[in-house]
Design a protein around this motif. Sequence first.
Motif, PDB file in Angstrom:
ATOM      1  N   TYR A  81       0.839  -1.201   0.000  1.00 12.60           N
ATOM      2  CA  TYR A  81       0.000   0.000   0.000  1.00 12.60           C
ATOM      3  C   TYR A  81       0.874   1.252   0.000  1.00 12.60           C
ATOM      4  N   THR A 257      -4.712   0.308  -9.913  1.00 16.53           N
ATOM      5  CA  THR A 257      -4.515   0.429  -8.460  1.00 16.53           C
ATOM      6  C   THR A 257      -4.328   1.868  -8.026  1.00 16.53           C
ATOM      7  N   LYS A 259      -5.822   6.128  -8.597  1.00 21.57           N
ATOM      8  CA  LYS A 259      -6.899   6.970  -9.118  1.00 21.57           C
ATOM      9  C   LYS A 259      -6.382   8.390  -9.357  1.00 21.57           C
ATOM     10  N   ARG A 264      -9.887   5.415 -12.249  1.00 20.63           N
ATOM     11  CA  ARG A 264      -8.849   4.409 -12.059  1.00 20.63           C
ATOM     12  C   ARG A 264      -8.058   4.326 -13.360  1.00 20.63           C
ATOM     13  N   VAL A 283      -7.593  -5.940  -5.386  1.00 16.12           N
ATOM     14  CA  VAL A 283      -7.379  -4.520  -5.122  1.00 16.12           C
ATOM     15  C   VAL A 283      -8.586  -4.023  -4.345  1.00 16.12           C
ATOM     16  N   LEU A 285     -10.876  -1.345  -3.590  1.00 18.50           N
ATOM     17  CA  LEU A 285     -11.330  -0.052  -4.081  1.00 18.50           C
ATOM     18  C   LEU A 285     -12.077   0.748  -3.027  1.00 18.50           C
ATOM     19  N   VAL A 287     -10.999   1.463  -0.064  1.00 18.98           N
ATOM     20  CA  VAL A 287     -10.076   2.164   0.848  1.00 18.98           C
ATOM     21  C   VAL A 287      -9.677   3.485   0.211  1.00 18.98           C
ATOM     22  N   SER A 288      -9.938   4.589   0.906  1.00 21.38           N
ATOM     23  CA  SER A 288      -9.760   5.920   0.318  1.00 21.38           C
ATOM     24  C   SER A 288      -8.722   6.765   1.046  1.00 21.38           C
ATOM     25  N   HIS A 292      -3.665   5.771  -4.088  1.00 27.06           N
ATOM     26  CA  HIS A 292      -3.492   4.368  -4.455  1.00 27.06           C
ATOM     27  C   HIS A 292      -4.488   3.522  -3.664  1.00 27.06           C
ATOM     28  N   TYR A 293      -4.728   2.321  -4.154  1.00 25.31           N
ATOM     29  CA  TYR A 293      -5.534   1.337  -3.432  1.00 25.31           C
ATOM     30  C   TYR A 293      -4.621   0.223  -2.913  1.00 25.31           C
TER      31      TYR A 293
END
Length: 302
Positions: A81, A257, A259, A264, A283, A285, A287-288, A292-293
Motif C-alpha cells: 500500500y 490500483t 486513481k 482508475r 485490489v 477499491l 479504501v480511500s 493508491h488502493y
Amino acid sequence: MLRSFTLPLFLAALVSCVPAAIPSAGLEMLTMAEGSVGRSGLTRRFVRQFTNYAEPDGPLYTGEHVPAAPATPNELVVVSYNVQYGEAIDETIKAFRTIAPLPEAGIVLLQEMDAPGVERLARELGYNYVYYPSSVAHDGDDFGNAILARWPIVEPRKVILPGLHPLTGQQRTATRAVVQIGELEVLAYSAHLEIATAPPALRQEQVAALVADVPEDAGAVVVGGDFNIMTGRGVSALAARFADGELLHGSAGNGPTIKRYGLRVAAPDHVFARGFNVAGSGVLLGVSASDHYPVWVRLEKQ
C-alpha cells in the motif's frame, strides 16, 4: 502559440509531481536547473534542492508491537500500500481493522511513509516493523518504505536503487528484511521506483537492480510496492523481468490500483513472490486513504 507553450507547461507539471526537498544537516543535497525550453524562446528556470538519505545503512527505524508471534499460518496474506505521504493514518488504521482481508495481513509493505506514521500504524495494529526513509518529501517529512509483520523481523537493509530523477535528483530505495514465521524465513522487500514521468530506462535499471538483489538461494520471497509503471505493456515487461528471477506475479490481473481525477487509470502497484502458490489476490477499491488502493495476495507455501 499552443505549440510554443506545450513543452514548458509539461515540464512545470512534471516538476510539480515530485516532492520538493527541505535541506537538513548530514544529508546529500542536490540542485538541478533547466532553462531555455520551447521554440518560442520562452525561458523557464526550474530549481529543485532535493535531500536524499544517501547512507546505505540508515537512518533505520524499528519497533516491536507483537507480544507473542502467532502460529505459522496455512496461508500468508501480504498487502502492499502506497499511503500518499503517510498522511491519512486514521483512515488507514480503520481500513486495516475493518475491510477484509486487511485484518488478516501477516506482512504489510508500505510506501511514502515517515517514521511517526509507521510507528503509529504498527503500534495500534499490533505489528513489528522496520523502516528506512530514502529522502525528504515536499512537506518536510521523511519519505520511504516500511515492512510490517506479525512475526520477528531481522536483517534489515536499505537497497539504494540506481539513478536519480533527472530534474530533482530524488533517490529511490527499497526496504529489505527477513520475516521469521516459525521455521520459515521470508525475505521481504517494500519498493518504490521512480515516477512515471521519468525516462523508462531509469525504472528498468531500478527493476533490474531490485531483482538482482534477491539471492538465488532464497526459498521464500515477497516483493511488493509502487513500481510507477502505467501501461499494460510496461506491466508485462515488469512481470517478465521478475520471472527471470523466478518470482511469480502474485497480483497479476487485478487491474488499476491508482486513481486520478476520480478515475482508475493505471496499475503501478504489484506483489511478486517465490516459494509460494497464489490462492487469491485483489485490489481494495473501498479504501480511500490514498490516491493508491491497497493490493493484497493470499499465498500458500509450496
